[in-house]
Enzyme design. Structure first.
Site, PDB file in Angstrom:
ATOM      1  N   GLY A   8       1.658   2.932  -2.575  1.00 39.05           N
ATOM      2  CA  GLY A   8       1.317   3.815  -3.700  1.00 39.05           C
ATOM      3  C   GLY A   8       2.116   3.450  -4.949  1.00 39.05           C
ATOM      4  O   GLY A   8       2.488   4.322  -5.740  1.00 39.05           O
ATOM      5  N   LYS A   9       2.334   2.146  -5.126  1.00 43.54           N
ATOM      6  CA  LYS A   9       3.095   1.709  -6.308  1.00 43.54           C
ATOM      7  C   LYS A   9       2.359   2.059  -7.594  1.00 43.54           C
ATOM      8  O   LYS A   9       2.963   2.393  -8.594  1.00 43.54           O
ATOM      9  CB  LYS A   9       3.343   0.188  -6.245  1.00 43.54           C
ATOM     10  CG  LYS A   9       4.257  -0.208  -5.094  1.00 43.54           C
ATOM     11  CD  LYS A   9       4.405  -1.702  -4.988  1.00 43.54           C
ATOM     12  CE  LYS A   9       3.218  -2.409  -4.421  1.00 43.54           C
ATOM     13  NZ  LYS A   9       2.957  -2.214  -2.997  1.00 43.54           N
ATOM     14  N   ASP A  51       0.814  -1.220   0.000  1.00 47.55           N
ATOM     15  CA  ASP A  51       0.000   0.000   0.000  1.00 47.55           C
ATOM     16  C   ASP A  51       0.842   1.262   0.000  1.00 47.55           C
ATOM     17  O   ASP A  51       0.419   2.302   0.517  1.00 47.55           O
ATOM     18  CB  ASP A  51      -0.961   0.025   1.209  1.00 47.55           C
ATOM     19  CG  ASP A  51      -1.763  -1.257   1.310  1.00 47.55           C
ATOM     20  OD1 ASP A  51      -2.275  -1.684   0.276  1.00 47.55           O
ATOM     21  OD2 ASP A  51      -1.845  -1.811   2.415  1.00 47.55           O
ATOM     22  N   GLY A  79      -4.172  -4.082  -4.969  1.00 50.77           N
ATOM     23  CA  GLY A  79      -5.106  -3.045  -5.407  1.00 50.77           C
ATOM     24  C   GLY A  79      -4.297  -1.793  -5.670  1.00 50.77           C
ATOM     25  O   GLY A  79      -3.885  -1.122  -4.736  1.00 50.77           O
ATOM     26  N   HIS A  80      -4.010  -1.531  -6.930  1.00 47.99           N
ATOM     27  CA  HIS A  80      -3.179  -0.368  -7.260  1.00 47.99           C
ATOM     28  C   HIS A  80      -4.084   0.747  -7.772  1.00 47.99           C
ATOM     29  O   HIS A  80      -4.612   0.692  -8.877  1.00 47.99           O
ATOM     30  CB  HIS A  80      -2.103  -0.757  -8.275  1.00 47.99           C
ATOM     31  CG  HIS A  80      -1.108  -1.709  -7.694  1.00 47.99           C
ATOM     32  ND1 HIS A  80      -0.163  -2.357  -8.435  1.00 47.99           N
ATOM     33  CD2 HIS A  80      -0.910  -2.120  -6.418  1.00 47.99           C
ATOM     34  CE1 HIS A  80       0.575  -3.124  -7.642  1.00 47.99           C
ATOM     35  NE2 HIS A  80       0.126  -2.999  -6.414  1.00 47.99           N
ATOM     36  N   GLN A 110       2.284  -6.159  -3.562  1.00 44.97           N
ATOM     37  CA  GLN A 110       2.638  -6.349  -2.156  1.00 44.97           C
ATOM     38  C   GLN A 110       4.009  -5.693  -1.918  1.00 44.97           C
ATOM     39  O   GLN A 110       4.320  -4.727  -2.587  1.00 44.97           O
ATOM     40  CB  GLN A 110       2.606  -7.823  -1.735  1.00 44.97           C
ATOM     41  CG  GLN A 110       1.200  -8.432  -1.740  1.00 44.97           C
ATOM     42  CD  GLN A 110       0.725  -8.840  -3.110  1.00 44.97           C
ATOM     43  OE1 GLN A 110       1.423  -9.500  -3.846  1.00 44.97           O
ATOM     44  NE2 GLN A 110      -0.480  -8.454  -3.465  1.00 44.97           N
ATOM     45  N   VAL A 136       3.508  14.566  -2.457  1.00 45.37           N
ATOM     46  CA  VAL A 136       2.913  15.484  -1.476  1.00 45.37           C
ATOM     47  C   VAL A 136       1.388  15.563  -1.620  1.00 45.37           C
ATOM     48  O   VAL A 136       0.758  16.473  -1.086  1.00 45.37           O
ATOM     49  CB  VAL A 136       3.559  16.893  -1.579  1.00 45.37           C
ATOM     50  CG1 VAL A 136       4.985  16.874  -1.078  1.00 45.37           C
ATOM     51  CG2 VAL A 136       3.495  17.442  -3.003  1.00 45.37           C
TER      52      VAL A 136
HETATM   53  P1  IMP Z   1      -2.902 -12.801   0.855  1.00 52.75           P
HETATM   54  O1  IMP Z   1      -1.943 -12.215  -0.105  1.00 52.75           O
HETATM   55  O2  IMP Z   1      -4.333 -12.514   0.532  1.00 52.75           O
HETATM   56  O3  IMP Z   1      -2.657 -14.265   1.091  1.00 52.75           O
HETATM   57  O4  IMP Z   1      -2.675 -12.092   2.291  1.00 52.75           O
HETATM   58  C1  IMP Z   1      -1.498 -12.315   3.056  1.00 52.75           C
HETATM   59  C2  IMP Z   1      -1.112 -11.041   3.801  1.00 52.75           C
HETATM   60  O5  IMP Z   1      -0.657 -10.079   2.854  1.00 52.75           O
HETATM   61  C3  IMP Z   1      -2.266 -10.383   4.560  1.00 52.75           C
HETATM   62  O6  IMP Z   1      -1.762  -9.787   5.721  1.00 52.75           O
HETATM   63  C4  IMP Z   1      -2.731  -9.311   3.599  1.00 52.75           C
HETATM   64  O7  IMP Z   1      -3.351  -8.237   4.276  1.00 52.75           O
HETATM   65  C5  IMP Z   1      -1.419  -8.876   2.980  1.00 52.75           C
HETATM   66  N1  IMP Z   1      -1.579  -8.324   1.628  1.00 52.75           N
HETATM   67  C6  IMP Z   1      -1.781  -9.002   0.474  1.00 52.75           C
HETATM   68  N2  IMP Z   1      -1.841  -8.174  -0.566  1.00 52.75           N
HETATM   69  C7  IMP Z   1      -1.657  -6.939  -0.070  1.00 52.75           C
HETATM   70  C8  IMP Z   1      -1.578  -5.649  -0.680  1.00 52.75           C
HETATM   71  O8  IMP Z   1      -1.675  -5.470  -1.889  1.00 52.75           O
HETATM   72  N3  IMP Z   1      -1.356  -4.609   0.175  1.00 52.75           N
HETATM   73  C9  IMP Z   1      -1.212  -4.784   1.515  1.00 52.75           C
HETATM   74  N4  IMP Z   1      -1.266  -5.964   2.107  1.00 52.75           N
HETATM   75  C10 IMP Z   1      -1.483  -7.033   1.327  1.00 52.75           C
END
Ligand code: IMP
Length: 440
Positions: A15-16, A13, A40-41, A239, A430
């Site tokens: 902000g990629k 998260d 979710g980008h 991620q 910013v």
């Molecule tokens: P999974 O990828 O759904 O198996 O989740 C495993 C862990 O990675 C959990 O703690 C999720 O909240 C975290 N996670 C997976 N994808 C994202 C992402 O895009 N942003 C932030 N956390 C993520």
């Protein structure tokens, strides 16, 4: 050739999507190499130009309003007219979500997005989230519940179904039947699983995949050719480092490689070809889901960061846990990824704080001062942050376009991070809009 990787340096998260969108303005390809719909980008942009020959129904003569698009599977660069999106072999692709995303993107662009899907990427099918639920991963690890773990497990167990199987309907049907029967045996009496008819599921997926099956191809060959022809290719990580299956805070991680090695294993491009490795970090830290978070701020101030930074999950809407910048974790991310530069985002969220804590080391109950991020959960869980406290600023920085325009305290904050990590910060964001950046 120019190959650039944009990688999350924290727990995701960061902000990629926004940075990728800006950097791919001049790129030929944008590539996802890991993860699936757990990413979710979100990209905020001014109106997408309507291609020549298409009537612009919304052209009211008014200045363009910011719009947003949430990418889950398609790389964020695919919003640009001249940037093709590549879904690499390291991804797990939910065909239902892909069709939906292609449709939404097409509607937005008034044109077919140019996409290539790796023939060896794995499919995430409706039984994967069901299995994840049955196993309790949602409650134990607080996953996104999209079925990511079970899909990657099938891959590792060598029973996964790949996109190329869609091109051979009988093979695909047989594999769906085999996998479903196997699961129904492991979980007898589970009505949600038993309700799925393998023949019907296979027919359904084969039918909907006709919307993208002509894009299934050898993306490794495609990318090597592009790089040999000196095209610009941007790899968009999903991620982040601390969620990496090997290097993250295991087991509170995702199931793919979110570090630089993922470019090799998930796109087939040798990591040494990557000239710029951009680590992206917030000016503070957030994490969703369970797991260690040494600099978490559990007081009202943490809650304040949550609301100031709108820290709610793009996919699940979950509240993100908030805390301070952690230089121990960032040093670790930098070591693993070989960052050549950093992007520091959401600096504006810190405006108005009297002082800003920043962790430079950890203290363990053994009284030991720790400078290297511990990979062992039992040690990490016992660590406390050692903070330096830097003075804050009150001036609104959201309109700053140059580093010199920032208040001195904000500049000192940026320089403090650079000096500690010995990596230049090339871009500072910013504000949420794609032009709200300071380039250095
Ligand atoms: P999974 O990828 O759904 O198996 O989740 C495993 C862990 O990675 C959990 O703690 C999720 O909240 C975290 N996670 C997976 N994808 C994202 C992402 O895009 N942003 C932030 N956390 C993520």
């Amino acid at each position: 050739m120019t190959a650039i990787a944009i990688l999350g340096a924290q727990w995701g998260d960061e902000g990629k999507g926004k940075l990728t969108h800006v950097i791919t303005r001049d790129a030929d390809f944008c590539v996802r190499f890991n993860g699936g719909t757990n990413a979710g980008h979100r990209v905020v942009f001014s109106k997408v130009p309507v291609p020549a020959g298409v009537e612009d129904e919304e052209d009211s003569g008014m200045p363009p309003q910011p719009q947003e698009f949430k990418f889950n599977l398609v790389p964020s660069g695919a919003l640009h007219e001249h940037c093709a999106g590549v879904l690499g072999n390291g991804m797990v692709i939910d065909p239902y979500a892909l069709v939906e995303e292609i449709r939404a993107l097409q509607e937005l662009k008034h044109a077919e997005p140019e996409l290539y899907i790796s023939q060896t990427a794995h499919l995430l099918l409706p039984y994967h989230p069901l299995v994840e639920k049955l196993e309790g991963a949602k409650s134990e690890l607080d996953t996104t519940a999209k079925g990511i773990g079970p899909a990657y497990r099938d891959k590792a167990a060598r029973i996964g179904i790949r996109t190329s199987d869609l091109l051979f309907p009988e093979v695909f049907r047989e594999k769906v039947k085999r996998n479903l029967e196997r699961l129904q045996k492991i979980w007898p009496g589970q009505s949600d699983l038993e309700k799925i008819n393998s023949q019907q599921l296979a027919d359904d997926v084969l039918k909907l995949s006709s919307a993208f099956s002509d894009r299934i191809t050898d993306t490794v060959k495609l990318l090597h050719k592009a790089l040999r022809e000196k095209k610009t290719v941007v790899f968009e990580g999903a991620q982040a480092c601390l969620l990496d299956l090997d290097f993250g805070t295991y087991p509170y991680v995702t199931s793919s490689t979110a570090t630089i090695g993922g470019v090799g294993s998930g796109a087939g491009v040798p990591p040494q070809w990557i000239e710029r490795v951009i680590g992206i970090t917030k000016a503070y830290t957030t994490r969703v889901g369970h797991g260690p978070f040494v600099t978490e701020e559990k007081s009202e101030l943490g809650e304040e960061l949550l609301y100031r930074g709108h820290e709610f999950g793009t996919i699940t809407g979950r509240k993100r846990r908030c805390g301070w910048l952690d230089l121990v974790a960032l040093r670790y991310a930098s070591m693993l990824n070989g960052f050549t530069e950093l992007a520091l985002v959401k600096l504006d969220v810190l405006t108005g704080l009297k002082e800003i804590p920043i962790a430079t080391a950890y203290r363990h109950p053994s009284k030991e001062v720790i400078h290297n991020f511990p990979s062992v959960l039992e040690i990490l869980n016992q660590c406390e942050p050692i903070y330096e406290r830097l003075p804050g600023w009150n001036e609104d920085i959201s309109q700053c376009k140059e580093f010199a325009q920032l208040p001195p305290q904000a500049r000192d904050y940026v320089r403090f991070i650079e000096n500690h990590l010995e990596i230049p910060i090339r871009v500072i964001s910013v504000g949420p809009a794609d032009e709200a950046n300071i380039w250095r």
